[in-house]
Design an enzyme around this catalytic site. Structure first.
Site, PDB file in Angstrom:
ATOM      1  CB  SER A 145      34.871  42.779  39.760  1.00  0.00           C
ATOM      2  OG  SER A 145      34.538  41.896  40.804  1.00  0.00           O
ATOM      3  CE1 TYR A 195      34.011  38.242  36.581  1.00  0.00           C
ATOM      4  CE2 TYR A 195      34.385  38.859  38.873  1.00  0.00           C
ATOM      5  CZ  TYR A 195      33.730  39.056  37.670  1.00  0.00           C
ATOM      6  OH  TYR A 195      32.803  40.074  37.560  1.00  0.00           O
TER       7      TYR A 195
END
Length: 257
Positions: A149, A162
């Site tokens: 990410s 996250y």
């Protein structure tokens, strides 16, 4: 295309497992692998989207199967690994694309939120890698693709757990590469830009926010699912045989602008 290039990117005779393969980036990656000739097994929690995705691939002439399983805790992950082994044997290619992004502010993030996020985003790639990475190494060939990410390298608001999990995915990728690359297993991570998937719905539901993200890229637009076709074909095939341990940003320059 020249026959040598056909052979370089061909996945005929290979079996690929794609978690999160029923939607978003995972579904696009599964389609790419299938079109390159791999037999694809899609793994996710909900049966109906899995069935639909597998049927779509089959209609295109691919060999596709699906397995419904819960990757949200270690017993569930181990059960998925057991069922994959029993039904399909050891895969040649493992794509870890399943994930969740709970979005409370960090001072409201509970331990339960943290544990759920780490189980789905980090434990699943680790446990599945522990099961199949050594088998790939014993066979002398394998590919593991993890989904990282932008938050592997920078913080975003209301996404603390996250972000930590995805930074750890990049580190796990390096560790898996160190362990198995000398025996033919290349392990890499793909860090997407902003692409419209269920995990980014909060951004894309606001056109101004979505445009602001596009404006931060060098290319001038947000990611599209088709942007992940080429990098998947490259990293999963013989073409990527000398690339390992990397987190490759497919983001239009967002991460360096």
């Amino acid at each position: 295309m020249h026959a040598e290039l056909d052979d370089l990117f061909s996945l005929k005779g290979r079996t690929a497992v794609v978690t999160g393969g029923s939607s978003g980036i995972g579904r696009q990656m599964a389609r790419t692998l299938a079109r390159a000739g791999a037999s694809v097994v899609l793994v996710a929690r909900r049966s109906d989207p899995l069935r639909e995705a597998a049927a779509e691939l089959t209609a295109e002439g691919a060999t596709a199967a699906w397995l419904s399983g819960d990757l949200g805790d270690r017993p569930g992950i181990r059960q998925v690994a057991d069922e994959l082994s029993a039904r399909h044997g050891a895969p040649d290619i493992l794509v870890n694309a399943a994930g969740i992004n709970l979005r409370p502010p960090l001072d409201e993030l509970t331990e339960q939120d943290w544990d759920r996020t780490m189980a789905a985003n980090l434990d699943a790639p680790f446990v599945l890698g522990q099961r199949f990475g050594p088998q790939m190494a014993a066979a002398g060939w394998g590919r593991i693709l993890n989904i990282a990410s932008q938050q592997s390298i920078r913080a975003f608001g209301n996404s603390g757990a996250y972000g930590v999990s995805k930074a750890a995915v990049s580190a796990l990728t390096r560790s898996q590469a160190e362990a198995w690359s000398s025996r033919g297993v290349c392990v890499n991570a793909i860090a997407p830009g902003f692409v419209h998937t269920p995990l980014t719905e909060a951004v894309f539901s606001d056109p101004q926010r979505a445009q602001a993200m596009a404006n931060r890229t060098m290319i001038g637009r947000n990611s599209e699912l088709a942007d992940f076709t080429g990098v998947t074909a490259f990293l999963a095939s013989a073409a990527g045989a000398y690339v390992t341990g990397q987190t490759i940003f497919v983001d239009g320059g967002f991460s360096v602008s």
